[in-house]
Motif scaffolding. Structure first.
Motif, mmCIF file in Angstrom:
data_model
loop_
_atom_site.group_PDB
_atom_site.id
_atom_site.type_symbol
_atom_site.label_atom_id
_atom_site.label_comp_id
_atom_site.label_asym_id
_atom_site.label_seq_id
_atom_site.Cartn_x
_atom_site.Cartn_y
_atom_site.Cartn_z
ATOM 1 N N MET A 1 43.447 94.594 -52.823
ATOM 2 C CA MET A 1 42.822 96.240 -53.242
ATOM 3 C C MET A 1 41.329 96.417 -54.215
ATOM 4 N N ALA A 2 40.334 96.482 -53.981
ATOM 5 C CA ALA A 2 39.372 97.050 -54.579
ATOM 6 C C ALA A 2 39.794 97.646 -55.651
ATOM 7 N N THR A 3 38.981 96.781 -57.057
ATOM 8 C CA THR A 3 38.894 96.952 -58.540
ATOM 9 C C THR A 3 37.741 98.841 -58.704
ATOM 10 N N LEU A 4 37.521 98.994 -60.438
ATOM 11 C CA LEU A 4 37.437 99.718 -60.733
ATOM 12 C C LEU A 4 36.051 98.667 -60.592
ATOM 13 N N GLU A 5 35.445 98.077 -61.200
ATOM 14 C CA GLU A 5 34.494 97.350 -60.967
ATOM 15 C C GLU A 5 33.962 96.715 -60.003
ATOM 16 N N LEU A 35 26.461 114.593 -56.456
ATOM 17 C CA LEU A 35 27.251 113.793 -55.731
ATOM 18 C C LEU A 35 28.994 112.975 -56.687
ATOM 19 N N SER A 36 29.876 113.463 -55.544
ATOM 20 C CA SER A 36 30.982 112.813 -56.109
ATOM 21 C C SER A 36 31.596 111.358 -55.303
ATOM 22 N N CYS A 37 31.792 110.573 -55.439
ATOM 23 C CA CYS A 37 32.896 109.603 -55.508
ATOM 24 C C CYS A 37 34.022 109.443 -55.343
ATOM 25 N N HIS A 38 35.282 110.027 -54.179
ATOM 26 C CA HIS A 38 36.398 109.666 -55.348
ATOM 27 C C HIS A 38 37.207 108.866 -54.020
ATOM 28 N N VAL A 39 37.363 107.660 -54.516
ATOM 29 C CA VAL A 39 38.126 106.251 -54.638
ATOM 30 C C VAL A 39 39.497 106.585 -55.239
ATOM 31 N N THR A 40 40.370 107.100 -53.706
ATOM 32 C CA THR A 40 41.529 107.573 -53.388
ATOM 33 C C THR A 40 42.795 106.640 -53.708
ATOM 34 N N ASP A 41 42.839 105.314 -53.542
ATOM 35 C CA ASP A 41 43.587 104.409 -53.563
ATOM 36 C C ASP A 41 43.389 103.989 -55.530
ATOM 37 N N LEU A 42 42.300 104.560 -56.156
ATOM 38 C CA LEU A 42 42.116 104.135 -57.343
ATOM 39 C C LEU A 42 42.307 105.817 -58.362
ATOM 40 N N ASP A 43 42.391 106.944 -57.760
ATOM 41 C CA ASP A 43 42.673 108.475 -58.284
ATOM 42 C C ASP A 43 41.446 107.912 -59.011
ATOM 43 N N THR A 44 40.308 107.580 -59.132
ATOM 44 C CA THR A 44 39.265 107.742 -59.952
ATOM 45 C C THR A 44 38.170 107.935 -59.289
ATOM 46 N N THR A 45 37.115 109.308 -59.816
ATOM 47 C CA THR A 45 36.198 109.370 -58.999
ATOM 48 C C THR A 45 34.412 109.420 -60.088
ATOM 49 N N PHE A 46 33.904 109.102 -59.220
ATOM 50 C CA PHE A 46 32.601 109.184 -60.151
ATOM 51 C C PHE A 46 32.359 110.203 -59.495
ATOM 52 N N VAL A 61 35.612 110.147 -63.882
ATOM 53 C CA VAL A 61 37.163 110.883 -63.732
ATOM 54 C C VAL A 61 38.337 110.412 -63.373
ATOM 55 N N VAL A 62 39.809 110.203 -64.327
ATOM 56 C CA VAL A 62 40.850 109.812 -63.605
ATOM 57 C C VAL A 62 40.948 110.747 -62.532
ATOM 58 N N GLY A 63 41.713 110.496 -61.275
ATOM 59 C CA GLY A 63 41.420 111.813 -60.398
ATOM 60 C C GLY A 63 40.242 112.809 -59.773
ATOM 61 N N ALA A 64 40.588 114.377 -59.828
ATOM 62 C CA ALA A 64 39.193 115.288 -59.285
ATOM 63 C C ALA A 64 37.965 115.374 -60.237
ATOM 64 N N PRO A 65 36.948 115.588 -60.102
ATOM 65 C CA PRO A 65 36.074 116.002 -61.300
ATOM 66 C C PRO A 65 36.820 117.488 -62.041
ATOM 67 N N ARG A 66 35.904 117.984 -62.289
ATOM 68 C CA ARG A 66 35.866 119.055 -63.099
ATOM 69 C C ARG A 66 35.206 120.158 -62.287
ATOM 70 N N GLU A 67 34.284 119.669 -61.759
ATOM 71 C CA GLU A 67 32.771 120.776 -61.335
ATOM 72 C C GLU A 67 32.728 119.410 -59.919
ATOM 73 N N LYS A 68 33.119 121.005 -58.397
ATOM 74 C CA LYS A 68 32.586 120.667 -57.948
ATOM 75 C C LYS A 68 31.487 120.501 -57.301
ATOM 76 N N ALA A 69 30.765 119.064 -56.864
ATOM 77 C CA ALA A 69 29.995 118.365 -56.734
ATOM 78 C C ALA A 69 29.331 118.527 -55.266
ATOM 79 N N GLN A 70 27.913 118.436 -55.013
ATOM 80 C CA GLN A 70 27.312 119.939 -53.344
ATOM 81 C C GLN A 70 27.827 118.483 -52.648
ATOM 82 N N ILE A 71 27.932 117.268 -52.899
ATOM 83 C CA ILE A 71 27.772 116.526 -52.211
ATOM 84 C C ILE A 71 28.958 115.623 -52.305
ATOM 85 N N ARG A 72 30.059 115.560 -51.432
ATOM 86 C CA ARG A 72 32.151 114.687 -51.896
ATOM 87 C C ARG A 72 31.703 113.557 -50.943
#
Length: 115
Positions: A1-5, A35-46, A61-72
């Protein structure tokens, strides 16, 4: 599994690749969108922006971001690293459901050249 880094480095490499792109790819990446990129297996969103042909990551952020990005985007960390590394074709991964891309219709039309 890829790490956060590893995922962060992959997004940096994607940004560098987009910045060096020419022609239609460069034009498609020239959007200015959140833009947001949710890494599902780490439950982290850039979260950040696609601006001037670059991906700018502002926060993680852990989980989903507070605001919905235009590109997800949403995918596993391994798929993110593999796509940026050239080992996984984005269009095939998207068509098979391994990668989710959500954006306004006109943006999807523009982004299709990146596929």
């Amino acid at each position: 599994m890829a790490t956060l880094e590893e995922c962060r480095r992959a997004l940096g490499k994607l940004s560098d690749n987009l910045a060096r792109a020419q022609g239609d790819v460069r034009a498609a990446a020239a959007l200015d969108r959140s833009l947001s990129c949710h890494v599902t297996d780490l439950d982290t969103t850039f979260v950040g922006r696609l601006r001037d042909g670059r991906v700018e990551v502002d926060d993680t952020v852990v989980g989903a971001p507070r605001e919905k990005a235009q590109i997800r985007l949403a995918m596993t960390g391994d798929d993110l690293v593999a796509m940026v590394g050239g080992d996984l074709n984005f269009a095939k991964a998207w068509a098979s459901g391994r990668v989710r891309l959500e954006a306004p219709f006109l943006d999807l039309l523009r982004l299709r050249t990146l596929l």
